[in-house]
Design a protein around this motif. Sequence first.
Motif, PDB file in Angstrom:
ATOM      1  N   LYS A 115     -11.592   6.188   3.453  1.00 61.65           N
ATOM      2  CA  LYS A 115     -11.155   6.736   5.149  1.00 61.65           C
ATOM      3  C   LYS A 115     -11.510   5.523   5.822  1.00 61.65           C
ATOM      4  CE  LYS A 115     -11.966  11.091   3.139  1.00 61.65           C
ATOM      5  NZ  LYS A 115     -12.585  12.539   2.559  1.00 61.65           N
ATOM      6  N   ARG A 116     -10.879   4.148   5.491  1.00 60.40           N
ATOM      7  CA  ARG A 116     -11.242   3.669   6.425  1.00 60.40           C
ATOM      8  C   ARG A 116     -10.087   3.013   7.169  1.00 60.40           C
ATOM      9  NH1 ARG A 116     -13.942  -0.713   2.876  1.00 60.40           N
ATOM     10  NH2 ARG A 116     -12.117  -0.382   1.646  1.00 60.40           N
ATOM     11  N   PHE A 117      -9.284   4.176   8.024  1.00 61.12           N
ATOM     12  CA  PHE A 117      -8.476   4.056   8.574  1.00 61.12           C
ATOM     13  C   PHE A 117      -8.105   2.581   9.108  1.00 61.12           C
ATOM     14  CE2 PHE A 117      -8.947   8.278   7.886  1.00 61.12           C
ATOM     15  CZ  PHE A 117      -8.425   8.954   6.500  1.00 61.12           C
ATOM     16  N   LEU A 118      -8.562   2.527  10.143  1.00 58.34           N
ATOM     17  CA  LEU A 118      -8.703   1.518  11.162  1.00 58.34           C
ATOM     18  C   LEU A 118      -8.603  -0.246  10.798  1.00 58.34           C
ATOM     19  CD1 LEU A 118      -7.813   0.548  14.110  1.00 58.34           C
ATOM     20  CD2 LEU A 118     -10.994   0.957  14.059  1.00 58.34           C
ATOM     21  N   GLU A 119      -9.378   0.230   9.505  1.00 57.47           N
ATOM     22  CA  GLU A 119      -9.377  -1.255   8.417  1.00 57.47           C
ATOM     23  C   GLU A 119      -8.417  -1.387   8.078  1.00 57.47           C
ATOM     24  OE1 GLU A 119     -12.141  -3.413   5.115  1.00 57.47           O
ATOM     25  OE2 GLU A 119     -13.003  -2.026   6.822  1.00 57.47           O
ATOM     26  N   GLY A 120      -7.180  -0.525   6.649  1.00 57.40           N
ATOM     27  CA  GLY A 120      -6.579  -0.419   7.038  1.00 57.40           C
ATOM     28  C   GLY A 120      -5.253  -0.602   7.411  1.00 57.40           C
ATOM     29  N   THR A 133       0.184  -3.953   1.916  1.00 60.92           N
ATOM     30  CA  THR A 133       0.270  -2.426   1.842  1.00 60.92           C
ATOM     31  C   THR A 133      -0.654  -1.788   0.507  1.00 60.92           C
ATOM     32  OG1 THR A 133       2.314  -3.310   2.575  1.00 60.92           O
ATOM     33  CG2 THR A 133       2.600  -0.773   0.528  1.00 60.92           C
ATOM     34  N   ILE A 134      -0.787  -2.959  -0.155  1.00 61.62           N
ATOM     35  CA  ILE A 134      -2.072  -2.408  -1.460  1.00 61.62           C
ATOM     36  C   ILE A 134      -3.226  -2.152  -0.601  1.00 61.62           C
ATOM     37  CG2 ILE A 134      -2.739  -3.219  -3.490  1.00 61.62           C
ATOM     38  CD1 ILE A 134      -0.725  -4.438  -3.892  1.00 61.62           C
ATOM     39  N   LEU A 135      -3.847  -2.861   0.333  1.00 68.89           N
ATOM     40  CA  LEU A 135      -5.059  -2.942   1.189  1.00 68.89           C
ATOM     41  C   LEU A 135      -5.360  -1.679   1.533  1.00 68.89           C
ATOM     42  CD1 LEU A 135      -6.218  -6.879   1.151  1.00 68.89           C
ATOM     43  CD2 LEU A 135      -7.095  -4.859  -0.703  1.00 68.89           C
ATOM     44  N   LEU A 136      -4.058  -1.439   2.176  1.00 70.05           N
ATOM     45  CA  LEU A 136      -4.114  -0.294   3.160  1.00 70.05           C
ATOM     46  C   LEU A 136      -3.819   1.087   2.309  1.00 70.05           C
ATOM     47  CD1 LEU A 136      -3.195   1.193   5.741  1.00 70.05           C
ATOM     48  CD2 LEU A 136      -0.801   1.173   5.253  1.00 70.05           C
ATOM     49  N   PHE A 137      -3.898   1.395   1.102  1.00 70.42           N
ATOM     50  CA  PHE A 137      -4.122   2.598   0.678  1.00 70.42           C
ATOM     51  C   PHE A 137      -5.325   2.616  -0.167  1.00 70.42           C
ATOM     52  CE2 PHE A 137       0.817   2.164  -0.491  1.00 70.42           C
ATOM     53  CZ  PHE A 137       0.590   3.484   0.717  1.00 70.42           C
ATOM     54  N   VAL A 138      -5.721   1.833  -0.424  1.00 69.02           N
ATOM     55  CA  VAL A 138      -7.182   1.437  -1.034  1.00 69.02           C
ATOM     56  C   VAL A 138      -8.260   1.635  -0.253  1.00 69.02           C
ATOM     57  CG1 VAL A 138      -8.919  -0.013  -1.570  1.00 69.02           C
ATOM     58  CG2 VAL A 138      -7.120   0.031  -2.764  1.00 69.02           C
TER      59      VAL A 138
END
Length: 86
Positions: free
Chosen positions: A39-44, A29-34
Amino acid sequence: MKKLKSIEVKSVFRVSAILGSVAGILVGTILLFVDFMDKRFLEGVATLILAPILYGLIGAVVNAFMAWAYNIVAGKWGGVEIELED
């Protein structure tokens, strides 16, 4: 004093998988927000999906191995001594 003679490997695997998955959800979750801020939506999204699986699986395997190794060591040299209160 009581002595811990052995640890059930399957129970360590199960509990470690659950706790590792919870940790993976928090980290994911933290890395998703980062990643979203960069603007790396797929990676998140991939991180949010993979982190709980990998943390759970790797943590469970490592901890189950350590429980197995503890049982061998405790059988030869004695277990960990603990003091319990009634």
